[in-house]
Design a protein around this motif. Structure first.
Motif, PDB file in Angstrom:
ATOM      1  N   GLY A 125       3.852   6.570   2.401  1.00 32.27           N
ATOM      2  CA  GLY A 125       3.459   5.438   3.326  1.00 32.27           C
ATOM      3  C   GLY A 125       3.896   4.100   2.607  1.00 32.27           C
ATOM      4  N   ILE A 126       4.412   4.397   1.375  1.00 33.35           N
ATOM      5  CA  ILE A 126       4.771   2.905   0.873  1.00 33.35           C
ATOM      6  C   ILE A 126       5.891   2.395   1.503  1.00 33.35           C
ATOM      7  N   PRO A 127       5.818   1.197   2.142  1.00 38.84           N
ATOM      8  CA  PRO A 127       7.200   0.671   2.702  1.00 38.84           C
ATOM      9  C   PRO A 127       8.083   0.192   1.575  1.00 38.84           C
ATOM     10  N   VAL A 128       9.386   0.512   1.690  1.00 35.19           N
ATOM     11  CA  VAL A 128      10.565   0.169   1.057  1.00 35.19           C
ATOM     12  C   VAL A 128      11.506  -0.581   1.903  1.00 35.19           C
ATOM     13  N   GLY A 135      21.200  -6.549   8.279  1.00 37.47           N
ATOM     14  CA  GLY A 135      19.803  -6.787   8.313  1.00 37.47           C
ATOM     15  C   GLY A 135      18.853  -5.840   7.777  1.00 37.47           C
ATOM     16  N   PRO A 136      17.626  -6.170   7.445  1.00 39.79           N
ATOM     17  CA  PRO A 136      16.637  -5.477   6.628  1.00 39.79           C
ATOM     18  C   PRO A 136      16.383  -4.108   7.217  1.00 39.79           C
ATOM     19  N   VAL A 137      16.193  -3.059   6.471  1.00 38.14           N
ATOM     20  CA  VAL A 137      15.872  -1.629   6.859  1.00 38.14           C
ATOM     21  C   VAL A 137      14.664  -1.416   6.245  1.00 38.14           C
ATOM     22  N   THR A 138      13.410  -0.756   7.044  1.00 30.28           N
ATOM     23  CA  THR A 138      12.283  -0.644   6.247  1.00 30.28           C
ATOM     24  C   THR A 138      12.022   0.950   6.501  1.00 30.28           C
ATOM     25  N   VAL A 139      11.765   1.740   5.480  1.00 31.79           N
ATOM     26  CA  VAL A 139      11.391   3.052   5.542  1.00 31.79           C
ATOM     27  C   VAL A 139      10.585   3.178   4.585  1.00 31.79           C
ATOM     28  N   ASN A 140       9.323   4.071   5.239  1.00 30.51           N
ATOM     29  CA  ASN A 140       8.090   4.361   4.441  1.00 30.51           C
ATOM     30  C   ASN A 140       8.280   5.654   3.348  1.00 30.51           C
ATOM     31  N   THR A 141       7.614   5.585   2.319  1.00 30.04           N
ATOM     32  CA  THR A 141       7.868   6.788   1.258  1.00 30.04           C
ATOM     33  C   THR A 141       7.420   8.126   1.920  1.00 30.04           C
ATOM     34  N   ILE A 146       9.281   8.792  -2.168  1.00 31.66           N
ATOM     35  CA  ILE A 146      10.709   8.621  -2.262  1.00 31.66           C
ATOM     36  C   ILE A 146      10.871   8.435  -0.888  1.00 31.66           C
ATOM     37  N   ALA A 147      11.753   7.202  -0.637  1.00 30.50           N
ATOM     38  CA  ALA A 147      12.068   6.613   0.596  1.00 30.50           C
ATOM     39  C   ALA A 147      13.718   6.922   0.894  1.00 30.50           C
ATOM     40  N   GLU A 148      13.915   7.766   1.867  1.00 31.21           N
ATOM     41  CA  GLU A 148      15.238   8.200   2.052  1.00 31.21           C
ATOM     42  C   GLU A 148      15.993   7.268   3.254  1.00 31.21           C
ATOM     43  N   LEU A 149      17.055   6.621   2.909  1.00 30.63           N
ATOM     44  CA  LEU A 149      17.417   5.773   3.744  1.00 30.63           C
ATOM     45  C   LEU A 149      18.554   6.396   4.671  1.00 30.63           C
ATOM     46  N   THR A 150      18.132   7.124   5.757  1.00 29.89           N
ATOM     47  CA  THR A 150      19.141   7.803   6.367  1.00 29.89           C
ATOM     48  C   THR A 150      19.877   7.013   7.593  1.00 29.89           C
ATOM     49  N   GLU A 151      19.215   5.846   7.926  1.00 27.43           N
ATOM     50  CA  GLU A 151      19.789   5.075   9.032  1.00 27.43           C
ATOM     51  C   GLU A 151      20.861   4.198   8.535  1.00 27.43           C
TER      52      GLU A 151
END
Length: 166
Positions: A125-128, A135-141, A146-151
């Motif tokens: 749940g830590i937002p990265v 533009g910005p992309v925010t993903v929670n851990t 670990i935050a996986e940037l799939t998009e």
């Protein structure tokens, strides 16, 4: 530390001896442990508290030693370090140096949240937030921190710069 370490001057029967003014120092016995603050104390009424004693190192168990001048034998203590609060981001899987435009990254870039010593902070749940050209992309851990940037994908061929923050 929740409660400070207190070193006592004991006599041969194990009773506290009222020693005053004796300087006590702390050292790391195990490699990889750093004493950040509070590594010395002074005896008052036979006790030397170390309320500001702080350590840094990788997660694990370490030995520390307390010594006094003269022929007083040293005292040892075992401590266990756990991950501290989130302090930094580290790429686990980085962006490739080149990739076809319009294709999602495989494997997807992922970022680990770490503490000040580089230990993984295993917390969901830590937002990265990743700053991208579109533009910005925010993903929670996830539960491993670990935050996986799939998009994320690059839509046009040219050099891009990415950065992340939490």
């Amino acid at each position: 530390m929740s409660s400070p370490i207190v070193i006592g001057a004991l006599d041969s029967l194990g009773a506290i001896t009222p020693v005053n003014g004796l300087g006590i120092s702390t050292s790391a016995v195990t490699a990889g442990l750093t004493i950040l603050a509070g590594g010395s104390g002074t005896m008052a009424a036979g006790l030397a508290p170390f309320p500001g004693l702080r350590f840094s190192g990788r997660v694990g168990t370490y030995q520390i030693r307390f010594t006094a001048p003269g022929s007083i034998p040293p005292a040892g203590h075992t401590i266990t370090l756990i991950a501290g609060p989130a302090a930094a981001l580290t790429f686990v899987t980085s962006f490739p140096s080149s990739w076809p435009a319009g294709q999602p990254f495989v494997p997807c870039p992922s970022i680990q949240v770490t503490d000040i010593a580089g230990n993984p902070v295993q917390q969901a749940g830590i937002p990265v937030t990743m700053s991208t050209p579109t533009g910005p992309v925010t993903v929670n851990t996830n539960s491993a921190g670990i935050a996986e940037l799939t998009e994320i994908e690059i839509r046009s061929p040219r050099r891009r710069r990415f950065s992340a923050l939490s």
